[in-house]
Design a protein around this motif. Structure first.
Motif, short mmCIF file in Angstrom:
data_model
loop_
_atom_site.label_atom_id
_atom_site.label_comp_id
_atom_site.label_asym_id
_atom_site.label_seq_id
_atom_site.Cartn_x
_atom_site.Cartn_y
_atom_site.Cartn_z
N ARG A 154 0.82 -1.22 0.00
CA ARG A 154 0.00 0.00 0.00
C ARG A 154 0.86 1.27 0.00
N GLY A 155 2.12 1.14 0.36
CA GLY A 155 2.95 2.32 0.48
C GLY A 155 2.66 3.12 1.72
N ALA A 156 2.13 2.48 2.76
CA ALA A 156 1.83 3.16 4.01
C ALA A 156 3.13 3.52 4.72
N THR A 157 3.18 4.73 5.27
CA THR A 157 4.38 5.16 6.00
C THR A 157 4.09 5.55 7.44
N SER A 158 2.82 5.72 7.79
CA SER A 158 2.45 6.16 9.14
C SER A 158 1.26 5.35 9.62
N LEU A 159 1.03 5.40 10.94
CA LEU A 159 -0.14 4.73 11.49
C LEU A 159 -1.42 5.33 10.93
N GLN A 160 -1.44 6.64 10.69
CA GLN A 160 -2.63 7.25 10.09
C GLN A 160 -2.92 6.66 8.72
N VAL A 169 5.96 3.41 10.45
CA VAL A 169 5.87 1.98 10.18
C VAL A 169 7.22 1.36 9.85
N PHE A 170 8.30 2.16 9.78
CA PHE A 170 9.57 1.62 9.29
C PHE A 170 10.10 0.49 10.17
N ASN A 171 9.72 0.48 11.45
CA ASN A 171 10.20 -0.57 12.36
C ASN A 171 9.08 -1.50 12.79
N LEU A 172 8.02 -1.60 11.99
CA LEU A 172 6.88 -2.44 12.35
C LEU A 172 6.84 -3.73 11.53
N GLU A 173 6.50 -4.82 12.22
CA GLU A 173 6.26 -6.11 11.57
C GLU A 173 4.80 -6.25 11.18
N SER A 174 3.91 -5.68 11.98
CA SER A 174 2.47 -5.73 11.70
C SER A 174 1.75 -4.77 12.63
N VAL A 175 0.47 -4.55 12.34
CA VAL A 175 -0.42 -3.76 13.19
C VAL A 175 -1.61 -4.64 13.53
N LYS A 183 8.31 14.08 -2.73
CA LYS A 183 8.78 13.55 -1.45
C LYS A 183 9.72 12.38 -1.71
N TYR A 184 10.75 12.26 -0.86
CA TYR A 184 11.72 11.17 -0.95
C TYR A 184 11.68 10.38 0.36
N ARG A 185 11.86 9.07 0.24
CA ARG A 185 11.87 8.22 1.42
C ARG A 185 12.92 7.13 1.24
N PHE A 186 13.72 6.93 2.28
CA PHE A 186 14.74 5.89 2.28
C PHE A 186 14.58 5.06 3.55
N THR A 187 14.66 3.75 3.43
CA THR A 187 14.65 2.87 4.60
C THR A 187 15.71 1.79 4.43
N THR A 188 16.14 1.26 5.55
CA THR A 188 17.06 0.13 5.52
C THR A 188 16.72 -0.80 6.68
N ASP A 189 16.79 -2.09 6.44
CA ASP A 189 16.50 -3.12 7.44
C ASP A 189 17.60 -4.17 7.31
N ASN A 190 18.46 -4.25 8.33
CA ASN A 190 19.62 -5.14 8.28
C ASN A 190 19.61 -6.08 9.48
N ASN A 191 19.60 -7.36 9.21
CA ASN A 191 19.67 -8.36 10.27
C ASN A 191 20.92 -9.22 10.05
N VAL A 192 21.76 -9.30 11.08
CA VAL A 192 23.02 -10.05 10.98
C VAL A 192 23.08 -11.05 12.12
N VAL A 193 23.25 -12.32 11.76
CA VAL A 193 23.45 -13.38 12.76
C VAL A 193 24.95 -13.49 13.02
N LEU A 194 25.36 -13.14 14.23
CA LEU A 194 26.79 -13.16 14.57
C LEU A 194 27.28 -14.57 14.87
N ASN A 195 26.44 -15.35 15.53
CA ASN A 195 26.72 -16.77 15.77
C ASN A 195 25.41 -17.44 16.15
N ASP A 196 25.45 -18.68 16.59
CA ASP A 196 24.22 -19.41 16.90
C ASP A 196 23.42 -18.76 18.02
N GLN A 197 24.04 -17.90 18.80
CA GLN A 197 23.38 -17.34 19.98
C GLN A 197 23.02 -15.85 19.84
#
Length: 680
Positions: free
Chosen positions: A27-33, A83-89, A137-151
């Protein structure tokens, strides 16, 4: 994500709408509104001076601005949510004080944040949006997940959003946020997660246009004789600065599959500082010129100052123990827990110079400079505190293979003070639900739930225009408002469990509503209710065809509004029998996409919101609207894809809200956007 609800949605005896990250992205939603505008059964309210600006949703007819949760814990600050740090609402409908404490009359909104996961992957997006009328309007986001080890895994989300609002002249957005987090103990029975979240807004407030005109009472809806883009404010001096900073920890330990412990805690600080132009038609029926009455050439409107500086500091913690066990043939899934919260409110006085009341030609608004504009801030002072200690127990009982019962009970030790008056309450709330498994993937359910709104429960969140019903009341030391809800419905999973179908009938009844008595004192003798029905379908019709659609009908009524002043006496409220303000009787949405090929996906949707009255007397209203949106995406290569959106295709004037008819705010107009997403 609500630890007090342990059953799958199919076996949950209430309506819960989940807006997934996939739908948010499409949907291109960027805010809770943005999210709430397209969710049936939810409408939006407006802030002003005493009532702060920010997200102000109404769920099933009742305000829920203090019923927004983040990962299951209340976010008291009236602010704005990204919403940039949201998994769901997650939107849970109906009274929920047993789950979340005070309030929750119409329901709660839970924002589920992103957390470290067991997979190294990154995503970067870059988006350009244009109105084709000079608003970019311009929008940039980044989502980075790094597994350092099994823990250990770490995750970093960040966002930058800058530019102008589509089809609104000189209305700018300037936002950024960052959210790092780390999990230790990944893939083990004991997991510890720590996170930080910072969000900052530096936007131009947009209050839309002046609304009701006492000199022309025959016009009941907003005037639309000026172009959509017209800015009636003072963009050279209007500003809004908002920041939110939180530290979060989560500790989970699984003793075994049937016994689990979870502790979460948050320290949240917010600051909101704004000055905006309050728009109104200064015409009155007693003193007005001909142009005021005809609304022809020469019509004027007023610009006045509204300013506010407010801080909040909330500490909260929650400890849950979940246990599964049997007593004979009966299965139990029990959650017992305690929570604590302390919310502090601070304010600063603001002395404005170089601005003030201006009378402006409505058809030829001018935008003169304000070179001497200045705000002097006083020292920050304490404006209020709310402290709450809660204890609760929930038990999902499988009595028979085809019958589950869900019982919940909560006790709250609550206090609120505005540093002059204080209210304390001991509150018991409960809910009881039954789910009958009519088929392997079909359910019938019934639910009864209660909620309470004690005095001061939205301290600092309401102003004079919110009236006696505001939970800001403290001096009168009256008992809490009480609500109860009955809901019956059915849920089905079809097409190999890909598609969830839901239907519900419900009534929420507030029997101790705040009102004035015959002597003019605040009492809890008022009464109102909302009856309705809700239908929804969410999931996949085929592996290539996704759909999210719903319809809500809300029949609201002010059953007994107490008394109102007439001369020197108080008489029975003339608004008895009217609809509650800000509520749409009918609302519906559709969002559907189809995979035409393995690389090409297309779709779109429509949102309908019916007429909403903006005053208790049901004189003035916001007209119904239908908004159409379109979407397409193409995966150029496995790592890179493009997405195209056209939102509000017909450039419909969507009125988000109105401040009791004084002015009405406007949602963005038609926009075109292209977004590139690179995953690696």
């Amino acid at each position: 994500q609500n630890s007090k609800i342990t059953t799958p949605l199919l076996d949950t005896a209430r309506t819960v709408n989940i807006i997934s990250k996939k739908e948010l992205d499409e949907r291109g939603a960027t805010s809770l509104q943005d999210v709430l505008r397209t969710t049936p059964g939810i409408t939006l309210g407006s802030g002003e001076g005493g009532t702060p600006m920010g997200d102000r949703p109404f769920i099933r007819g009742y305000e829920a601005s203090t019923d927004i949760l983040i990962d299951g814990m209340r976010d008291f600050a009236r602010g704005s949510h990204e919403v940039f740090n949201l998994e769901s609402v997650e939107v849970s409908k109906g009274p929920g004080s047993a789950y979340s404490g005070r309030g929750s009359t119409g329901g709660t909104i839970n924002l589920v944040t992103k957390k470290p996961k067991n997979k190294t992957e990154s995503e970067v997006t870059s988006e350009l949006q244009t109105s084709a009328k000079g608003h970019t309007k311009y929008r940039f986001t980044t989502d980075n997940n790094v597994v350092l080890n099994d823990q250990v895994a770490v995750r970093l989300n960040a966002m930058l959003d800058q530019g102008e609002v589509a089809r609104r002249n000189d209305v700018e957005v300037d936002r950024w946020g960052i959210a790092p987090s780390i999990t230790i103990g990944l893939n083990s029975p004991t997991r510890f997660t720590a996170g930080y979240n910072y969000l900052e807004y530096n936007d131009t407030p947009d209050m839309g246009l002046p609304f009701k005109n006492d000199a022309n009472p025959d016009r009941k809806k907003p005037i639309e004789t000026m172009p959509f883009e017209t800015n009636f404010g003072r963009p050279d001096i209007d500003f809004r600065n908002y920041s939110s900073e939180s530290f979060n920890i989560r500790l989970e330990h699984d003793f075994n599959d049937d016994l689990k412990l979870k502790f979460i805690a948050r320290d949240l600080n917010t600051m909101q500082d704004y000055f905006f132009t309050r728009l109104s038609f200064g015409c009155s029926s007693a003193v007005s010129g001909n142009a005021c009455k005809t609304e022809g050439q020469g019509l004027t409107y007023e610009r006045n100052d509204r300013a506010s500086y407010r801080t909040s500091h909330a500490n909260s913690g929650q400890l849950d123990l979940q246990a599964k066990f049997n007593t004979g043939a009966i299965k139990h899934d029990v959650v017992v827990g305690v929570d604590y919260s302390k919310e502090r409110i601070g304010i600063k006085s603001m002395t404005v110079t170089g601005a003030g009341k201006e009378v402006i030609d409505f058809y030829q608004p001018t935008y003169g400079a304000h070179p001497n504009f200045n705000i002097d801030y006083g020292p920050e002072t304490k404006a209020g505190e709310i402290t709450n200690k809660g204890i609760y127990v929930f038990n999902n009982i499988s009595i028979l293979p085809a019958l589950d019962l869900n019982i919940g009970l909560r006790f709250d030790d609550y206090s609120s003070t505005n540093m002059k008056d204080k209210v304390t309450e001991n509150m018991f709330n409960y809910q009881a639900g039954a789910v009958y498994k009519i088929a392997p993937h079909g359910r019938l359910y019934a639910n009864y739930a209660t909620s309470m709104n004690p005095s001061g429960d939205n301290l600092g969140q309401a102003g004079g225009a919110d009236g006696v019903s505001s939970g800001n009341r403290l001096a009168d030391n009256i008992a809490p408002e009480k609500s109860r809800s009955i809901e019956v419905g059915t849920k089905w999973e079809v097409f190999n469990e890909r598609l969830a179908l839901n239907a519900a009938l419900f009534e929420t009844h507030k029997t101790n509503a705040r009102s004035y008595d015959s002597l003019g004192y605040v009492s809890i003798d008022g009464e109102n209710r909302v009856r309705g029905a809700e239908l929804s379908a969410i999931g996949q019709i085929t592996p290539r065809w996704d759909i999210s659609t719903g319809y809500t009908f809300l029949d609201s009524e002010l059953v007994d509004g107490g008394f109102e002043k007439a001369g020197n006496n108080y008489v029975a409220n003339s608004n008895n029998g009217n609809q509650l303000k800000f509520i749409a009787k009918h609302s519906a949405n559709l969002w559907t996409t189809y995979g035409l090929t393995d690389k090409l996906r297309a779709g779109g949707g429509a949102t309908y919101v019916g007429k909403r009255f903006v005053d208790d007397s049901n004189d003035y209203y916001l007209p119904h609207h239908i908004r159409y949106d379109a979407f397409a995406s193409y995966q150029i290569m496995p790592e890179f894809g493009l997405q195209f959106n056209v939102n509000n295709i017909t450039n419909e004037r969507v009125y988000d809200a109105s401040h009791v008819g004084v002015f009405s705010t406007i949602a963005p107009g038609r926009s075109f956007s292209v977004k590139g997403t690179y995953r690696f």
